[in-house]
Design an enzyme around this catalytic site. Sequence first.
Site, PDB file in Angstrom:
ATOM      1  N   THR A  88       0.809  -1.132  -0.030  1.00 46.05           N
ATOM      2  CA  THR A  88       0.445  -0.516  -0.131  1.00 46.05           C
ATOM      3  C   THR A  88       1.474   1.332   0.069  1.00 46.05           C
ATOM      4  OG1 THR A  88      -1.386  -1.551   1.497  1.00 46.05           O
ATOM      5  CG2 THR A  88      -1.989   1.504   1.342  1.00 46.05           C
ATOM      6  N   LYS A 131      -7.488   1.370  -3.054  1.00 46.96           N
ATOM      7  CA  LYS A 131      -7.052   0.907  -1.698  1.00 46.96           C
ATOM      8  C   LYS A 131      -7.616   2.271  -0.767  1.00 46.96           C
ATOM      9  CE  LYS A 131      -5.278  -1.127   1.206  1.00 46.96           C
ATOM     10  NZ  LYS A 131      -5.427  -2.523   2.285  1.00 46.96           N
ATOM     11  N   LYS A 184      -1.191   4.485   8.282  1.00 49.19           N
ATOM     12  CA  LYS A 184      -0.658   4.608   7.421  1.00 49.19           C
ATOM     13  C   LYS A 184      -1.410   5.418   6.488  1.00 49.19           C
ATOM     14  CE  LYS A 184       1.529   2.198   4.042  1.00 49.19           C
ATOM     15  NZ  LYS A 184       2.375   1.232   3.866  1.00 49.19           N
TER      16      LYS A 184
HETATM   17  P1  NAD Z   1       6.191  -5.856   7.424  1.00 52.34           P
HETATM   18  O1  NAD Z   1       6.370  -4.705   7.974  1.00 52.34           O
HETATM   19  O2  NAD Z   1       5.745  -6.643   8.019  1.00 52.34           O
HETATM   20  O3  NAD Z   1       6.465  -6.133   5.519  1.00 52.34           O
HETATM   21  C1  NAD Z   1       7.665  -5.643   5.312  1.00 52.34           C
HETATM   22  C2  NAD Z   1       9.181  -6.184   4.490  1.00 52.34           C
HETATM   23  O4  NAD Z   1      10.062  -5.849   3.946  1.00 52.34           O
HETATM   24  C3  NAD Z   1       9.844  -6.751   6.077  1.00 52.34           C
HETATM   25  O5  NAD Z   1       9.674  -7.951   6.084  1.00 52.34           O
HETATM   26  C4  NAD Z   1      11.166  -5.923   5.877  1.00 52.34           C
HETATM   27  O6  NAD Z   1      11.918  -6.236   6.348  1.00 52.34           O
HETATM   28  C5  NAD Z   1      11.411  -5.263   4.437  1.00 52.34           C
HETATM   29  N1  NAD Z   1      11.491  -4.673   3.363  1.00 52.34           N
HETATM   30  C6  NAD Z   1      11.484  -3.462   3.909  1.00 52.34           C
HETATM   31  N2  NAD Z   1      12.990  -2.861   3.508  1.00 52.34           N
HETATM   32  C7  NAD Z   1      12.991  -3.675   2.310  1.00 52.34           C
HETATM   33  C8  NAD Z   1      14.393  -3.236   0.715  1.00 52.34           C
HETATM   34  N3  NAD Z   1      15.279  -2.577   1.308  1.00 52.34           N
HETATM   35  N4  NAD Z   1      14.043  -4.388   0.824  1.00 52.34           N
HETATM   36  C9  NAD Z   1      13.589  -6.262   0.794  1.00 52.34           C
HETATM   37  N5  NAD Z   1      12.642  -5.661   1.259  1.00 52.34           N
HETATM   38  C10 NAD Z   1      12.420  -4.552   2.411  1.00 52.34           C
HETATM   39  O7  NAD Z   1       4.843  -5.575   6.806  1.00 52.34           O
HETATM   40  P2  NAD Z   1       3.570  -5.890   6.044  1.00 52.34           P
HETATM   41  O8  NAD Z   1       2.602  -6.335   7.176  1.00 52.34           O
HETATM   42  O9  NAD Z   1       3.630  -6.907   5.552  1.00 52.34           O
HETATM   43  O10 NAD Z   1       2.526  -5.053   4.937  1.00 52.34           O
HETATM   44  C11 NAD Z   1       3.523  -5.518   4.171  1.00 52.34           C
HETATM   45  C12 NAD Z   1       2.443  -3.894   2.725  1.00 52.34           C
HETATM   46  O11 NAD Z   1       1.071  -5.051   2.937  1.00 52.34           O
HETATM   47  C13 NAD Z   1       2.338  -2.392   3.315  1.00 52.34           C
HETATM   48  O12 NAD Z   1       2.370  -1.815   2.690  1.00 52.34           O
HETATM   49  C14 NAD Z   1       1.570  -2.111   4.079  1.00 52.34           C
HETATM   50  O13 NAD Z   1       0.285  -1.177   4.644  1.00 52.34           O
HETATM   51  C15 NAD Z   1       0.428  -3.205   3.123  1.00 52.34           C
HETATM   52  N6  NAD Z   1      -1.069  -3.679   4.014  1.00 52.34           N
HETATM   53  C16 NAD Z   1      -0.687  -4.557   5.157  1.00 52.34           C
HETATM   54  C17 NAD Z   1      -1.546  -5.633   5.711  1.00 52.34           C
HETATM   55  C18 NAD Z   1      -1.724  -6.076   7.418  1.00 52.34           C
HETATM   56  O14 NAD Z   1      -2.481  -6.751   7.668  1.00 52.34           O
HETATM   57  N7  NAD Z   1      -0.169  -6.156   7.752  1.00 52.34           N
HETATM   58  C19 NAD Z   1      -3.074  -5.087   5.056  1.00 52.34           C
HETATM   59  C20 NAD Z   1      -3.174  -5.083   3.600  1.00 52.34           C
HETATM   60  C21 NAD Z   1      -2.176  -3.754   2.779  1.00 52.34           C
END
Ligand code: NAD
Length: 641
Positions: free
Chosen positions: A437, A512, A587
């Site tokens: 997102t 979204k 966020k």
């Molecule tokens: P998260 O923080 O668990 O995962 C993000 C991952 O990206 C982390 O493991 C981090 O180490 C990795 N990362 C960061 N920088 C990086 C880089 N330069 N190279 C490679 N990896 C890198 O977050 P999440 O909950 O998995 O959410 C991910 C996305 O999905 C976000 O944009 C969030 O807004 C969206 N989202 C999350 C949810 C939820 O319920 N968790 C629901 C819908 C959407």
Amino acid sequence: MTDILIRRTGHAGRITLNRPDALNAMTWDMCRAIADAMQSWRDDPEIRLVVIDAAGDRAFCAGGDIAELYQTGRAGDFAYGQAFWADEYRLNAAIFAWPKPVVSFLQGFVMGGGVGIGCHGTHRIAGDTTAIAMPECGIGLIPDVGATLMLALADGRLGEYLGVTGTRMSAADAVHAGFADHYIPEDLWPELIRQLEQTGDVSVIEASAKPLPASALAAGADDIDRHFAGESLTDILNSLRSEDSAFARDTLRTMERNSPLSMAVTVELLHRLRGPSISIGRALDLEYRFTARSMEHGDFLEGIRAAIIDKDRQPKWQYAGQSVPVSEISKMLRPLGAAALKLEETRVTQPTVGFIGLGNMGAPMAANLAAAGYAVTGFDTAGTTADGVKVAGSAQEAVTGADVIITMLPDGAVLRSVAATVLPHARPGALFVDCSTVDVESARAVAAEASAASVLFVDAPVSGGIGGATGGTLTFMTGGSDDAFEKARPLFDVMGQKAVHCGAAGAGQAAKICNNMILGATMIATCEAFALADKLGLDRQKMFDVVSTSSGYSWSMNAYCPAPGVGPQSPSDNDYTPGFAAELMLKDLGLSQQAAAAVDADTPMGAAALELYRQFVEDEGGRGRDFSAMLPRFAARSRES
Ligand code: NAD
């Protein structure tokens, strides 16, 4: 074999089911014999069509022969049933796709396996005794043999109704619901079959067809659509229970006999199946996910025991109607990976995937792709991994040579930097799907860079949270070209249940952001209403019972109720452990206000929701709690605080 008569008569390949004493129930041998015959007639120029009928006047075919399935399943041998269903479903798909007309004559009961043989052809003829039904939820199975295709395509919510109740359809009902094409009185059938054999010309059918009698199902469409419109079995039951009418009472009585798990999965499956990627293959694939697991994890063996073996008609189902956990529904419909149903057509080799960002969401999404047979190489700066995923030492390494690049990253800035790193290593013609997102501007900027590198781009943020990522039930809101979307669709089918193409690059993020602005505001409204109800002395369960079926209805109330112990299971029942964390909602609300400022949109509710979540996360210890923990926050406050 005498259970089935196969011969050539004139220009027709002729198949007659011939077990009238067993209501022509399909055995594995009959299934194989039909498949072999149809294969041998396929390219035979003398055979212009196939006619399928059945002996006796009580049934065309009342289902599959399930005694053998029960015996093997009870002995812990699930492979026998899986192999039987897979063969049967392949036959159903072959009938559907047969290149010449397939004409079936459907007298009496046409149920389960009978629908699979009789209702996928081109000319399905019903008469006065016809009673077509998919009553599988009564034995702990779900409607299968490709019938979910017709159910999903039926008008309004008729598919949900027929699927969970197993209601029998007359000829007129069956035509209305898409299970039959023509009504022809049964005394005319022998002469019609003779003409079909002699001429090989299906136009004789039109000449014999009579006007349809009235359809009871068509007449009941308003009741059906009103009560069966909900997102889940729980919504449907709530709606029926809130009304004191003959329709609601009769329908509830029928549903109370059926397996709640089967009914809940049926509703979910139909919702997943509807939409642009609907096909017989997808219907059978989803059905098989359930049936392959039905003996080990479903209610199937118990359903057969109660209905057919002990005949006590007192099945002990695993769950009660209102309490089937969403996680169990998802589990029954998760992709089967290498064990997935393989239809006859040659499968295209699965593309290779480079997956960047294996966090809470990315890891289970990558694992689902790997389980579905994709070769996935992943990278995450935190060193995380996922089941079935090969770990690369860098993002460049993960994407080199990959057909598809998927990112699931924290925000737009990280996405831009990862895109700048990987795009120079991407294969021209590759597909880049960003599921994070992020702000609309970042999505559009990365789309432009991808285009400059001859890479197709789709922004595809998701809703459904970690549960949806794990269960493969996410909804994707997507932006990009038609070509890019079509190319990404099979991936969405594995990782989710629905993908909506919203427009050009950035449109997915726009959708979204708007969706989550509504979600933030409705969750706050729901929580503050519960806190008010508490202070007015109103019982929370009563509040739920009223609002969930009244105009205050919302996803926040009905599917994700913030009050512990009320409504379906949700993070509130787990001390508000996320779920969807409050800081992620903060966020998304921030992104909505950033977007609103950029285009000069007036969004006061979104702004107020942003400020409340900001206070909660930054000043009141809300970080790490589910976003529905706004309820205890409001409950603990007074007007002045
Ligand atoms: P998260 O923080 O668990 O995962 C993000 C991952 O990206 C982390 O493991 C981090 O180490 C990795 N990362 C960061 N920088 C990086 C880089 N330069 N190279 C490679 N990896 C890198 O977050 P999440 O909950 O998995 O959410 C991910 C996305 O999905 C976000 O944009 C969030 O807004 C969206 N989202 C999350 C949810 C939820 O319920 N968790 C629901 C819908 C959407």
